[in-house]
Design a protein around this motif. Structure first.
Motif, PDB file in Angstrom:
ATOM      1  N   GLU A 202       0.808  -1.216   0.000  1.00  0.00           N
ATOM      2  CA  GLU A 202       0.000   0.000   0.000  1.00  0.00           C
ATOM      3  C   GLU A 202       0.845   1.271   0.000  1.00  0.00           C
ATOM      4  O   GLU A 202       0.326   2.371  -0.221  1.00  0.00           O
ATOM      5  CB  GLU A 202      -0.951   0.009   1.197  1.00  0.00           C
ATOM      6  CG  GLU A 202      -0.270   0.038   2.549  1.00  0.00           C
ATOM      7  CD  GLU A 202      -1.271  -0.038   3.690  1.00  0.00           C
ATOM      8  OE1 GLU A 202      -1.421   0.981   4.388  1.00  0.00           O
ATOM      9  OE2 GLU A 202      -1.893  -1.100   3.859  1.00  0.00           O
TER      10      GLU A 202
ATOM     11  N   CYS B 169      -6.704   8.369  -4.956  1.00  0.00           N
ATOM     12  CA  CYS B 169      -7.147   7.126  -4.298  1.00  0.00           C
ATOM     13  C   CYS B 169      -6.060   6.065  -4.261  1.00  0.00           C
ATOM     14  O   CYS B 169      -6.349   4.897  -4.019  1.00  0.00           O
ATOM     15  CB  CYS B 169      -8.379   6.572  -5.019  1.00  0.00           C
ATOM     16  SG  CYS B 169      -9.771   7.699  -5.097  1.00  0.00           S
TER      17      CYS B 169
ATOM     18  N   GLN C  49      -3.558   4.990  -2.312  1.00  0.00           N
ATOM     19  CA  GLN C  49      -3.325   4.078  -1.192  1.00  0.00           C
ATOM     20  C   GLN C  49      -4.531   3.178  -0.942  1.00  0.00           C
ATOM     21  O   GLN C  49      -4.380   1.986  -0.672  1.00  0.00           O
ATOM     22  CB  GLN C  49      -2.972   4.856   0.067  1.00  0.00           C
ATOM     23  CG  GLN C  49      -2.384   3.964   1.166  1.00  0.00           C
ATOM     24  CD  GLN C  49      -1.678   4.763   2.231  1.00  0.00           C
ATOM     25  OE1 GLN C  49      -2.220   5.734   2.738  1.00  0.00           O
ATOM     26  NE2 GLN C  49      -0.466   4.348   2.605  1.00  0.00           N
ATOM     27  N   GLN C  50      -5.726   3.725  -1.070  1.00  0.00           N
ATOM     28  CA  GLN C  50      -6.920   2.902  -0.896  1.00  0.00           C
ATOM     29  C   GLN C  50      -7.044   1.890  -2.025  1.00  0.00           C
ATOM     30  O   GLN C  50      -7.455   0.746  -1.806  1.00  0.00           O
ATOM     31  CB  GLN C  50      -8.172   3.787  -0.845  1.00  0.00           C
ATOM     32  CG  GLN C  50      -9.423   3.055  -0.376  1.00  0.00           C
ATOM     33  CD  GLN C  50      -9.270   2.515   1.035  1.00  0.00           C
ATOM     34  OE1 GLN C  50      -8.766   3.209   1.917  1.00  0.00           O
ATOM     35  NE2 GLN C  50      -9.694   1.271   1.252  1.00  0.00           N
ATOM     36  N   ASN C  51      -6.684   2.297  -3.249  1.00  0.00           N
ATOM     37  CA  ASN C  51      -6.641   1.364  -4.379  1.00  0.00           C
ATOM     38  C   ASN C  51      -5.769   0.167  -4.050  1.00  0.00           C
ATOM     39  O   ASN C  51      -6.158  -0.995  -4.235  1.00  0.00           O
ATOM     40  CB  ASN C  51      -6.042   2.052  -5.613  1.00  0.00           C
ATOM     41  CG  ASN C  51      -7.085   2.778  -6.445  1.00  0.00           C
ATOM     42  OD1 ASN C  51      -8.277   2.637  -6.222  1.00  0.00           O
ATOM     43  ND2 ASN C  51      -6.627   3.553  -7.395  1.00  0.00           N
TER      44      ASN C  51
ATOM     45  N   ARG D 293      -4.575  -0.875  -1.160  1.00  0.00           N
ATOM     46  CA  ARG D 293      -5.047  -1.640  -0.003  1.00  0.00           C
ATOM     47  C   ARG D 293      -6.206  -2.558  -0.403  1.00  0.00           C
ATOM     48  O   ARG D 293      -6.244  -3.737  -0.017  1.00  0.00           O
ATOM     49  CB  ARG D 293      -5.475  -0.667   1.101  1.00  0.00           C
ATOM     50  CG  ARG D 293      -5.690  -1.320   2.463  1.00  0.00           C
ATOM     51  CD  ARG D 293      -6.025  -0.268   3.501  1.00  0.00           C
ATOM     52  NE  ARG D 293      -4.895   0.618   3.740  1.00  0.00           N
ATOM     53  CZ  ARG D 293      -4.988   1.942   3.763  1.00  0.00           C
ATOM     54  NH1 ARG D 293      -6.152   2.541   3.551  1.00  0.00           N
ATOM     55  NH2 ARG D 293      -3.919   2.678   4.008  1.00  0.00           N
ATOM     56  N   ASN D 294      -7.127  -2.042  -1.198  1.00  0.00           N
ATOM     57  CA  ASN D 294      -8.275  -2.846  -1.620  1.00  0.00           C
ATOM     58  C   ASN D 294      -7.848  -4.005  -2.522  1.00  0.00           C
ATOM     59  O   ASN D 294      -8.357  -5.122  -2.405  1.00  0.00           O
ATOM     60  CB  ASN D 294      -9.287  -1.975  -2.362  1.00  0.00           C
ATOM     61  CG  ASN D 294     -10.041  -1.039  -1.431  1.00  0.00           C
ATOM     62  OD1 ASN D 294     -10.009  -1.199  -0.213  1.00  0.00           O
ATOM     63  ND2 ASN D 294     -10.701  -0.043  -1.990  1.00  0.00           N
TER      64      ASN D 294
END
Length: 324
Positions: A16, A38, A40-42, A44-45
């Motif tokens: 991440e 987005c 880091q969220q990308n 992580r997901n």
């Protein structure tokens, strides 16, 4: 002439916190995810999807579905043609490693995930397009993919590859939307049900020149088959956990990049033709710029032409002619 091309292999963890390097092909799936608001969220997901899929497939002795996690390394391969220390970015792939949280063991996975290559960009996005410009019928240039295939085989057989990796690569791709796939009775506990294609595609012919054969399998609880390009015996040369690491990684990226096929709401039937215009699919919570990816492939093909193909054309042609 120097026949002994030198390969340099570098690794960086894909997690991440990943930031694409300047030399990274930004059309690469994992680099595309790691940009924008987005990012880091990308990441992580996507990693959560990979781990969840891995545990769903590796369900034995795994009652809570949390025994394993997948670590991913981005492997960058540079090639030195002239032997003077000046190198060109040749190949970039993901390498999987499996962490068993029950035994605290770290298990080698498979290299080859998300395979990308500047020379392949040149072949498909520059050479092939120019060859067919203003032509009434589509055709393939002479020796199309020969150089790329020989460079790939030379790398896989090199000491550099053998020092870093224990087994040949497996390259997992999406199926082609202009082919029909027929389900067979052959079934593997991890790879799933095997499909056969009605004809060979240009991509398959290209990968065949890289020394790779192809088989199509739809893993358990998947909705479409994946194309596995490999050397040797796919079903017996790799362990179940190794195969699961590739499936979980590449199925996740295909759900993000090809949701019309791999995140469809209907499962592939006995006779299946992928449809990139399929509206009956779900979207992941991951931002992915497909339009940008296709545009940049041409730019990166031009980069390969300018910095690799043209400057080294004579050496590469002579080397290719002599390489078995």
């Amino acid at each position: 002439m120097n026949n002994d091309f030198t390969f340099t292999i570098k690794r960086i963890r894909f997690d991440e916190h990943y930031q694409p390097a300047d030399s990274t092909r930004i059309t690469t799936n994992f680099a595309n995810l790691a940009r924008g608001e987005c990012r880091q969220q990308n990441l992580r997901n996507a990693l959560t999807m990979i781990n969840n899929r891995f545990n769903a497939l590796a369900q034995w002795d795994n009652p809570k579905g949390d025994r394993y996690s997948v670590e991913l390394d981005i492997v960058s391969v540079d090639v030195d043609i002239d032997g003077n220390g000046s190198s060109f970015p040749s190949i970039e792939v993901l390498k999987t490693n499996i962490v068993d949280h029950k035994t605290n063991e770290r298990i080698e996975g498979i290299v080859g995930n998300n395979f990308s290559s500047y020379v392949r960009d040149y072949d498909f996005s520059v050479l092939l397009l120019e060859h067919n410009k203003h032509q009434a019928r589509f055709s393939i240039p002479d020796n199309f993919g020969e150089l790329h295939g020989k460079l790939f085989k030379y790398f896989v057989n090199s000491n550099a590859y053998k020092q870093h990796f224990n087994k040949p690569p497996v390259i997992c791709l999406s199926v082609s939307d202009n082919k029909v796939y027929q389900r067979t009775e052959n079934q593997h506990p991890v790879l799933g049900v095997e499909y056969l294609a009605n004809e060979s595609s240009l991509t398959e012919q290209y990968f065949k020149k890289m020394g790779l054969q192809v088989r199509y399998f739809m893993p358990p609880n998947s909705v479409a088959p994946l194309a596995f390009h490999f050397v040797g015996d796919l079903l017996n040369d790799y362990t179940n956990l190794e195969l699961i690491s590739t499936i979980s990684t590449m199925e996740t990226f295909q759900k993000i990049y090809r949701p019309e096929i791999y995140n469809a709401n209907a499962v592939a039937g006995r006779c299946y033709q992928p449809n990139l215009r399929n509206q009956d699919h779900s979207i992941t919570q991951i931002v992915y710029d497909r339009e940008e990816r296709s545009k940049l492939a041409i730019a990166q093909g031009r980069f390969a032409e300018e910095h690799f193909i043209k400057p080294h054309r004579a050496v590469l042609e002579q080397w290719s002619a002599n390489y078995a």
